[in-house]
Design a protein around this motif. Structure first.
Motif, PDB file in Angstrom:
ATOM      1  N   LEU A   5     103.024  97.241 -11.818  1.00 40.27           N
ATOM      2  CA  LEU A   5     103.881  96.604 -12.900  1.00 40.27           C
ATOM      3  C   LEU A   5     102.678  95.849 -14.101  1.00 40.27           C
ATOM      4  CD1 LEU A   5     106.573  94.763 -10.575  1.00 40.27           C
ATOM      5  CD2 LEU A   5     106.768  96.910 -11.914  1.00 40.27           C
ATOM      6  N   TYR A   6     103.274  95.531 -15.051  1.00 41.30           N
ATOM      7  CA  TYR A   6     102.261  95.103 -16.106  1.00 41.30           C
ATOM      8  C   TYR A   6     101.597  93.849 -15.915  1.00 41.30           C
ATOM      9  CZ  TYR A   6     105.551  91.095 -16.889  1.00 41.30           C
ATOM     10  OH  TYR A   6     106.399  90.075 -16.699  1.00 41.30           O
ATOM     11  N   LYS A   7     101.870  93.002 -14.844  1.00 43.11           N
ATOM     12  CA  LYS A   7     100.847  92.297 -14.247  1.00 43.11           C
ATOM     13  C   LYS A   7      99.572  92.499 -13.696  1.00 43.11           C
ATOM     14  CE  LYS A   7     104.505  88.860 -13.676  1.00 43.11           C
ATOM     15  NZ  LYS A   7     105.398  87.977 -12.897  1.00 43.11           N
ATOM     16  N   GLU A   8      99.661  94.005 -13.607  1.00 45.35           N
ATOM     17  CA  GLU A   8      98.495  94.412 -12.795  1.00 45.35           C
ATOM     18  C   GLU A   8      97.509  95.197 -13.844  1.00 45.35           C
ATOM     19  OE1 GLU A   8      99.044  96.542  -9.010  1.00 45.35           O
ATOM     20  OE2 GLU A   8     101.248  96.108  -9.268  1.00 45.35           O
ATOM     21  N   LYS A  30      91.893 105.244 -33.612  1.00 47.48           N
ATOM     22  CA  LYS A  30      93.144 105.877 -33.425  1.00 47.48           C
ATOM     23  C   LYS A  30      93.230 106.413 -31.717  1.00 47.48           C
ATOM     24  CE  LYS A  30      95.818 109.905 -34.956  1.00 47.48           C
ATOM     25  NZ  LYS A  30      95.733 111.224 -35.789  1.00 47.48           N
ATOM     26  N   ILE A  31      94.453 106.207 -31.291  1.00 46.61           N
ATOM     27  CA  ILE A  31      94.733 106.633 -29.944  1.00 46.61           C
ATOM     28  C   ILE A  31      95.781 107.592 -29.863  1.00 46.61           C
ATOM     29  CG2 ILE A  31      94.970 105.736 -27.340  1.00 46.61           C
ATOM     30  CD1 ILE A  31      93.892 102.788 -28.429  1.00 46.61           C
ATOM     31  N   PRO A  32      95.635 108.699 -30.071  1.00 45.26           N
ATOM     32  CA  PRO A  32      96.768 109.651 -30.267  1.00 45.26           C
ATOM     33  C   PRO A  32      97.497 109.985 -28.757  1.00 45.26           C
ATOM     34  CG  PRO A  32      94.651 110.845 -30.355  1.00 45.26           C
ATOM     35  CD  PRO A  32      94.180 109.343 -30.123  1.00 45.26           C
ATOM     36  N   GLU A  33      96.787 109.596 -27.874  1.00 48.61           N
ATOM     37  CA  GLU A  33      97.610 110.054 -26.563  1.00 48.61           C
ATOM     38  C   GLU A  33      97.692 108.653 -25.559  1.00 48.61           C
ATOM     39  OE1 GLU A  33      94.791 113.168 -25.035  1.00 48.61           O
ATOM     40  OE2 GLU A  33      95.743 114.525 -26.311  1.00 48.61           O
ATOM     41  N   PHE A  34      98.203 108.042 -26.335  1.00 44.99           N
ATOM     42  CA  PHE A  34      98.637 106.566 -25.452  1.00 44.99           C
ATOM     43  C   PHE A  34      99.897 106.843 -24.552  1.00 44.99           C
ATOM     44  CE2 PHE A  34     100.222 102.148 -25.319  1.00 44.99           C
ATOM     45  CZ  PHE A  34      98.819 101.548 -24.898  1.00 44.99           C
ATOM     46  N   THR A  35      99.652 106.881 -23.215  1.00 41.36           N
ATOM     47  CA  THR A  35     100.749 107.143 -22.328  1.00 41.36           C
ATOM     48  C   THR A  35     100.937 105.978 -21.317  1.00 41.36           C
ATOM     49  OG1 THR A  35      99.300 108.219 -20.794  1.00 41.36           O
ATOM     50  CG2 THR A  35     100.480 109.552 -22.569  1.00 41.36           C
ATOM     51  N   PHE A  36     102.070 105.854 -20.809  1.00 42.27           N
ATOM     52  CA  PHE A  36     102.066 104.673 -19.613  1.00 42.27           C
ATOM     53  C   PHE A  36     103.780 104.936 -19.167  1.00 42.27           C
ATOM     54  CE2 PHE A  36     103.769 103.292 -23.922  1.00 42.27           C
ATOM     55  CZ  PHE A  36     104.971 102.958 -23.897  1.00 42.27           C
ATOM     56  N   LEU A  37     104.021 104.402 -18.404  1.00 39.13           N
ATOM     57  CA  LEU A  37     105.365 104.637 -17.594  1.00 39.13           C
ATOM     58  C   LEU A  37     106.350 103.575 -18.147  1.00 39.13           C
ATOM     59  CD1 LEU A  37     104.397 105.191 -13.691  1.00 39.13           C
ATOM     60  CD2 LEU A  37     104.892 106.878 -15.644  1.00 39.13           C
ATOM     61  N   GLY A  38     107.617 104.091 -18.594  1.00 42.67           N
ATOM     62  CA  GLY A  38     108.663 103.451 -19.097  1.00 42.67           C
ATOM     63  C   GLY A  38     109.227 102.452 -18.189  1.00 42.67           C
ATOM     64  N   VAL A  39     110.070 101.604 -18.354  1.00 39.71           N
ATOM     65  CA  VAL A  39     110.791 100.824 -17.302  1.00 39.71           C
ATOM     66  C   VAL A  39     111.489 101.723 -16.166  1.00 39.71           C
ATOM     67  CG1 VAL A  39     110.806  98.760 -18.673  1.00 39.71           C
ATOM     68  CG2 VAL A  39     112.812 100.326 -18.714  1.00 39.71           C
ATOM     69  N   LYS A  40     111.708 102.761 -16.627  1.00 42.31           N
ATOM     70  CA  LYS A  40     112.531 103.895 -15.528  1.00 42.31           C
ATOM     71  C   LYS A  40     111.613 104.730 -14.669  1.00 42.31           C
ATOM     72  CE  LYS A  40     116.756 102.545 -16.867  1.00 42.31           C
ATOM     73  NZ  LYS A  40     117.488 102.010 -15.795  1.00 42.31           N
ATOM     74  N   GLN A  41     110.006 104.306 -14.799  1.00 45.14           N
ATOM     75  CA  GLN A  41     109.258 105.037 -14.300  1.00 45.14           C
ATOM     76  C   GLN A  41     109.065 106.586 -14.869  1.00 45.14           C
ATOM     77  OE1 GLN A  41     108.726 104.432 -10.135  1.00 45.14           O
ATOM     78  NE2 GLN A  41     108.101 102.470 -10.521  1.00 45.14           N
ATOM     79  N   LEU A  71      96.329 102.198 -18.161  1.00 38.93           N
ATOM     80  CA  LEU A  71      97.668 102.131 -18.414  1.00 38.93           C
ATOM     81  C   LEU A  71      98.705 103.257 -17.782  1.00 38.93           C
ATOM     82  CD1 LEU A  71      97.485 100.577 -21.903  1.00 38.93           C
ATOM     83  CD2 LEU A  71      97.587  99.356 -19.743  1.00 38.93           C
ATOM     84  N   ARG A  72      98.164 104.473 -17.878  1.00 33.11           N
ATOM     85  CA  ARG A  72      99.097 105.404 -17.494  1.00 33.11           C
ATOM     86  C   ARG A  72      99.800 105.353 -16.332  1.00 33.11           C
ATOM     87  NH1 ARG A  72      95.271 110.852 -18.801  1.00 33.11           N
ATOM     88  NH2 ARG A  72      95.467 110.386 -21.072  1.00 33.11           N
ATOM     89  N   ASP A  73      99.398 104.340 -15.189  1.00 35.40           N
ATOM     90  CA  ASP A  73     100.155 104.118 -14.057  1.00 35.40           C
ATOM     91  C   ASP A  73     100.834 103.006 -14.013  1.00 35.40           C
ATOM     92  OD1 ASP A  73      99.010 106.644 -12.946  1.00 35.40           O
ATOM     93  OD2 ASP A  73      97.190 105.475 -12.291  1.00 35.40           O
ATOM     94  N   ILE A  74     100.911 102.337 -15.373  1.00 32.94           N
ATOM     95  CA  ILE A  74     101.604 101.051 -15.113  1.00 32.94           C
ATOM     96  C   ILE A  74     103.099 101.191 -15.752  1.00 32.94           C
ATOM     97  CG2 ILE A  74     101.637  98.768 -16.430  1.00 32.94           C
ATOM     98  CD1 ILE A  74      99.157  98.913 -14.516  1.00 32.94           C
ATOM     99  N   THR A  75     103.889 100.662 -15.149  1.00 32.24           N
ATOM    100  CA  THR A  75     105.507 100.444 -15.323  1.00 32.24           C
ATOM    101  C   THR A  75     105.688  99.565 -16.226  1.00 32.24           C
ATOM    102  OG1 THR A  75     106.351 101.703 -13.414  1.00 32.24           O
ATOM    103  CG2 THR A  75     107.896 100.440 -14.728  1.00 32.24           C
ATOM    104  N   VAL A  76     106.048  99.605 -17.719  1.00 29.89           N
ATOM    105  CA  VAL A  76     106.193  98.489 -18.431  1.00 29.89           C
ATOM    106  C   VAL A  76     107.058  98.851 -19.791  1.00 29.89           C
ATOM    107  CG1 VAL A  76     103.981  99.013 -19.771  1.00 29.89           C
ATOM    108  CG2 VAL A  76     104.895  96.814 -19.903  1.00 29.89           C
ATOM    109  N   SER A  77     107.745  98.198 -20.391  1.00 26.30           N
ATOM    110  CA  SER A  77     108.233  98.397 -21.756  1.00 26.30           C
ATOM    111  C   SER A  77     107.355  98.569 -22.979  1.00 26.30           C
ATOM    112  CB  SER A  77     109.511  97.578 -21.992  1.00 26.30           C
ATOM    113  OG  SER A  77     108.967  96.163 -22.361  1.00 26.30           O
ATOM    114  N   TYR A  78     107.438  99.310 -23.875  1.00 26.37           N
ATOM    115  CA  TYR A  78     106.617  99.359 -25.088  1.00 26.37           C
ATOM    116  C   TYR A  78     106.449  97.879 -25.793  1.00 26.37           C
ATOM    117  CZ  TYR A  78     110.384 101.306 -27.367  1.00 26.37           C
ATOM    118  OH  TYR A  78     111.770 101.757 -28.060  1.00 26.37           O
TER     119      TYR A  78
END
Length: 145
Positions: A5-8, A30-41, A71-78
């Motif tokens: 989760l985002y706290k991590e 510029k970070i063109p490939e910014f990825t993370f897990l949305g709240v639905k993972q 951040l790619r493995d973090i579940t968080v809303s943008y």
């Protein structure tokens, strides 16, 4: 495997290096490939643009890359993520100015753009740069680097 989760999110990945100049200047990243897990993972994708006016330190780009990979493995809303990212960059680098623009790829037919600028009075800024005041909503989806 349980979700992170985002706290991590670990701000200690970010490394500050001494600013080589005492003169004012602007750094754009510029970070063109910014990825993370949305709240639905489910993976979310965005382009992130940083405008950075350094004081005593600058961003070590290798550490920024490692932070972004983290951040790619973090579940968080943008909406939450842009605020955490902003807080971490402000705390580690203490810049004169930091502006973050996050343009999220469409999901379910809807796109989103989030922006934070340390110059805004509501963010504690003095509104001395004022370039952001000329941006009109739907016209300003493109970010010039």
């Amino acid at each position: 495997m349980s979700a992170k989760l985002y706290k991590e999110i670990d701000k200690n990945i970010l490394v500050a290096i001494p600013n080589p100049s005492k003169e004012a200047y602007e750094i754009k990243i510029k970070i063109p490939e910014f990825t993370f897990l949305g709240v639905k993972q489910q993976p979310d994708f965005a382009q992130v643009y940083l405008t950075f006016y350094p004081k005593k330190s600058i961003i070590e780009l290798k550490s920024l890359k490692q932070y972004v990979y983290h951040l790619r493995d973090i579940t968080v809303s943008y909406e939450r993520l842009i605020n955490i990212f902003y807080d971490h960059l402000m705390e580690i680098y203490e810049p004169e100015r930091l502006r973050i623009v996050m343009i999220c790829n469409p999901r379910g037919g809807i796109s989103s753009k989030c922006t934070i600028d340390s110059d805004w009075k509501v963010r504690g800024g003095d509104e001395k740069f004022k370039d952001w005041m000329h941006a009109s909503g739907e016209d300003n989806w493109n970010v010039v680097m």
